[in-house]
Every structure is written in structure tokens, then in C-alpha cells.
Design a protein around this motif. Sequence first.
Motif, PDB file in Angstrom:
ATOM      1  N   GLY A  33       0.800  -1.211   0.000  1.00 33.66           N
ATOM      2  CA  GLY A  33       0.000   0.000   0.000  1.00 33.66           C
ATOM      3  C   GLY A  33       0.834   1.262   0.000  1.00 33.66           C
ATOM      4  O   GLY A  33       0.429   2.283  -0.558  1.00 33.66           O
ATOM      5  N   ILE A  71      -7.230  -2.228  -5.732  1.00 32.22           N
ATOM      6  CA  ILE A  71      -6.291  -1.116  -5.912  1.00 32.22           C
ATOM      7  C   ILE A  71      -6.354  -0.584  -7.340  1.00 32.22           C
ATOM      8  O   ILE A  71      -6.341   0.633  -7.576  1.00 32.22           O
ATOM      9  N   THR A 228      -1.942   2.792   2.167  1.00 42.86           N
ATOM     10  CA  THR A 228      -2.284   3.947   1.320  1.00 42.86           C
ATOM     11  C   THR A 228      -2.530   5.199   2.152  1.00 42.86           C
ATOM     12  O   THR A 228      -2.323   6.314   1.667  1.00 42.86           O
TER      13      THR A 228
END
Length: 279
Positions: A33, A71, A228
Motif C-alpha cells: 500500500g 487497488i 495507502t
Amino acid sequence: MTQFDLYKIMMFSDPQLWLFVLSVVFISAFIQGIIGFGYAIVAMAVLPLVLNFREANLLVAFSIVLPVIWIFWGYRKQSDLKLLSGAILGSLVGLPLGLLTFTLIDLDYLVRGTGLVILLIVIDGFFQKPPQLVEGPPKASSIWSTFAGFCSGFLAGSTSIAGPPIVIYAIRQPWTQDQYKGFIFGFFILISVTRIIGLALMGFAQTPELLTSVIIVPFVFLGMKLGTLVGPRINPVVFKRCLLSLLAISSLYMLIQGSSEELPAPELEKTIEQDRNAL
């Protein structure tokens, strides 16, 4: 179905082993991430320390599919089919060869070969220089993208580590970060989906592997989501060098140790075998 019955059809039931595996996949997904890749590299560098190499390979292959699709959805507008075509063509040739290698080659060669691949990526990462960005749409795939796709397909089939060759190719292109991620994750979707289809056709998609992967997937999602969110707050250069150092240690251990009986912890390996015999 009782909890005991559920344990019997999973790959392993030892709570300590579960804790270790879930921690590894979470951290691997967290790294993915943050930097956009690395789940398979990190997971396959660590999981074989306590699991049979092929079992670790299957877990990584089955658990990455849905997170990669998730993603990619955020970067779908940056993915160019023309740009991906060369890499896709190469992967469709390399993946079957990798799957064949996975079933035929000696386990020791797979372990040491994976360690060598990781070590080469580490060396490349330390000396890699970022390319200068070029305005406008990304250029179409070249012969090098086809070659990178072939290598990634082969590694995906044999070791579950599809990322290194295609990432090395993509990171050297004059693309924006969104173009890079659109290309990488578009390619990873093809690789991951094609690979699990191939594994299923070859008889590797058994209930223990699938059920264990289903339990692991939420931890992969959680790790990637957290990565993320945290990624923009971390110095990417410092983080990357720390990661490369850790991977270098793991890859050297795999190269030196191979698949000798000392690789998995004896107690955990015994538990795995007992679960297998109970099926």
C-alpha cells in the motif's frame, strides 16, 4: 461445523502459526500500500521460514487477487491497453512455463532461485535512479515490456513473485505515479487471475488452501488500506532503503539455507503434517 472441524480443513491450526502468517501478510500488504508493490516479494521472503515453500506460494497466489483488483480500480483511468499489450503478450507465454516449473523443479532450487531473484532486485533498488517525467500520454509498449512481461509471468507461475521484472521496467519509464500504478496493477490483475486459473486446472485449488486464503484476504485488504493512508506521511527514500536492507538479509538466508530441514520450524512443520494426515 465445529471449530475443530473448521481447523481440520484448513492448511494449519496452530494459533502461533496463524499469528505469524497473518502478521506477515498484513505487513506485506502494508508495504504494498505504501510503495505500490512488494506483497509477494516480502511474503515469499518470510513465509517459507515456517511454511512449506509451495504452500506459501499458493497462499500468496490466492490471497492477492481481490486486493489487486481493488487497488487497480482507483487507477483504472490511467491504464492504457495499448501500453499493456506487449507486457500481457509476454506474460501469457511466461506464465505456463512458470507453472510447469512450479510442478517439476526441485524445491531447493525454487527456494534458492527465489532468494536470488529478491537479492537482484535489492541490488537494483539501491542503485536505481528515478527517471525524468515526460509530459503527455505514456509511450506504447516496446520489446522490453514484452520481455519484462515474460519474466514476470514466469516468476508468477514458479514463485508467486511477479512484480520485480515488470516493476523494474515500469519504474524506468518517464511516467507519472498514476500512470505507473495504472500500468503495474493492470498487469498484476492479468497475472494473478491467470495464475489462479492455471493452479485450479492443475489441481492445486484444494479446500485447505482456499479456505485459508479466504481468512487471510481481509488482512491483506486492511494492510493495503492502511498503507495507502500512511504512505504519504513516510519518507519514501528512507522507507525503501530500510525495506531493501531487510529483504537483502532474507534473500541471503534463502540462498544459503535452501530447502533444508532447518528451514521450517520443526514444531510448526509437525503441526502442518498432522493436519494433512487428518484430512
